[in-house]
Design a protein around this motif. Structure first.
Motif, PDB file in Angstrom:
ATOM      1  N   GLN A  81       0.840  -1.190   0.000  1.00 56.46           N
ATOM      2  CA  GLN A  81       0.000   0.000   0.000  1.00 56.46           C
ATOM      3  C   GLN A  81       0.882   1.250   0.000  1.00 56.46           C
ATOM      4  N   VAL A 101      -5.965  -8.555  -0.655  1.00 53.63           N
ATOM      5  CA  VAL A 101      -6.840  -7.411  -0.949  1.00 53.63           C
ATOM      6  C   VAL A 101      -7.878  -7.873  -1.972  1.00 53.63           C
ATOM      7  N   THR A 103     -11.252  -6.674  -4.106  1.00 55.23           N
ATOM      8  CA  THR A 103     -12.008  -5.492  -4.536  1.00 55.23           C
ATOM      9  C   THR A 103     -13.029  -5.873  -5.591  1.00 55.23           C
ATOM     10  N   THR A 110     -13.717  -2.548  -0.921  1.00 51.55           N
ATOM     11  CA  THR A 110     -12.374  -3.079  -0.693  1.00 51.55           C
ATOM     12  C   THR A 110     -12.384  -3.875   0.608  1.00 51.55           C
ATOM     13  N   GLY A 146      -6.525   1.078   5.320  1.00 58.58           N
ATOM     14  CA  GLY A 146      -7.671   0.762   4.473  1.00 58.58           C
ATOM     15  C   GLY A 146      -8.659   1.909   4.383  1.00 58.58           C
ATOM     16  N   GLN A 149      -7.178   4.569   2.077  1.00 63.19           N
ATOM     17  CA  GLN A 149      -7.231   4.177   0.669  1.00 63.19           C
ATOM     18  C   GLN A 149      -8.651   4.209   0.125  1.00 63.19           C
ATOM     19  N   CYS A 150      -9.626   4.047   1.002  1.00 63.76           N
ATOM     20  CA  CYS A 150     -11.023   4.040   0.562  1.00 63.76           C
ATOM     21  C   CYS A 150     -11.671   5.425   0.617  1.00 63.76           C
ATOM     22  N   ARG A 164     -15.173   4.309  -0.793  1.00 67.48           N
ATOM     23  CA  ARG A 164     -15.460   2.908  -1.027  1.00 67.48           C
ATOM     24  C   ARG A 164     -15.888   2.255   0.289  1.00 67.48           C
ATOM     25  N   PHE A 166     -15.569  -0.574   3.020  1.00 60.00           N
ATOM     26  CA  PHE A 166     -14.324  -1.208   3.472  1.00 60.00           C
ATOM     27  C   PHE A 166     -14.617  -2.194   4.594  1.00 60.00           C
TER      28      PHE A 166
END
Length: 256
Positions: A81, A101, A103, A110, A146, A149-150, A164, A166
């Motif tokens: 990541q 991971v 998705t 995710t 996480g 990233q989302c 996103r 998660f």
């Protein structure tokens, strides 16, 4: 798997087996990477309809995911990541490698899976031993990364995108990890995150869960009647391998 179950891949020399010789070909009984690769390598070949929703729902303890066609489904192992932004944590942090991971895009989702086999979750991570007053364990680090990233953190961005969904799942031989229970409490979770006021949104709760290997095997077994002959065969082979690894772990623990 062939080497471990039946020695089909050939024999290893005694120094390599004992660990006195560092052999790059050895399949070490305690390797989490080996079981991760075989488990999710097999699951990638099985229609996700027959395992993914049940896996997530059982791990989270709620019926959040339905059987569907998972559009643009990807399962990536050992994905590095991007570094977590320095302005969001009071320490320097290197890259994090997430074991699995998963998705898909309907809706954008995710899932991080932290794999454990013969070792517990690390209490400390690189560059963070809890000196800043926040937990330093693997689970909270993966959750924080996480969420970032989302798109759950509020920050100035050139292009905006919707967050996103998660989830973070701990997959291990046994359930009942106290860290999972702790971080499922949103109050305690926020207290464990530096600059938690920047969390503009959180995924649907609960988004942290756990599962053991036997429950996953039971999920596959209960849905096996819907699978193709090839998928059924893969499921049987996976069951044999996971049972072998669990027996191996019990034997090792009893020896100690």
């Amino acid at each position: 798997m062939l080497t471990e179950l039946g020695g089909k891949g050939g024999c290893l020399c005694e120094p390599a087996k004992s660990g006195t010789l560092r052999c790059p070909l050895i399949v070490r009984p305690t390797s989490e990477d080996v079981i991760t690769g075989h488990l999710f390598g097999t699951l990638q070949a099985i229609n996700p309809r027959w395992w993914l929703p049940d896996f997530l729902n059982h791990a989270l303890g709620v019926e959040r995911f339905r059987r569907q066609v998972f559009r643009k489904l990807r399962i990536v192992l050992w994905q590095k990541q991007p570094k977590f932004p320095r302005w969001l944590i009071p320490w320097d942090e290197g890259q994090t490698e997430v074991d699995v991971v998963i998705t898909w895009e309907n809706p954008p989702t995710t899932v991080f899976v932290e794999m454990k086999y013969g070792s517990p979750l690390s209490a400390n991570t690189t560059h963070n031993n809890g000196h800043a007053g926040y937990p330093a364990d693997q689970l909270i680090r993966n959750a924080r990364i996480g969420l970032y990233q989302c798109g759950c953190y509020q920050e100035a961005k050139l292009f905006e995108f919707l967050p996103r969904d998660f989830s973070l799942i701990l997959l291990s031989p046994k359930t009942g990890n106290p860290l999972v229970e702790r971080y499922r409490d949103l109050g305690k979770f926020r207290e464990s995150i530096p600059h938690n006021g920047r969390l503009a949104t959180l995924p649907r709760t609960p988004f942290i869960g756990e599962m053991n290997y036997l429950v996953l095997l039971n999920i596959l077994d209960s849905n096996q009647r819907f699978m193709t002959k090839t998928e059924q065969r893969l499921t049987d082979q996976l069951n044999d391998y996971i049972q072998f690894k669990l027996d191996q772990l019990i034997s090792k623990q009893s020896d100690n």
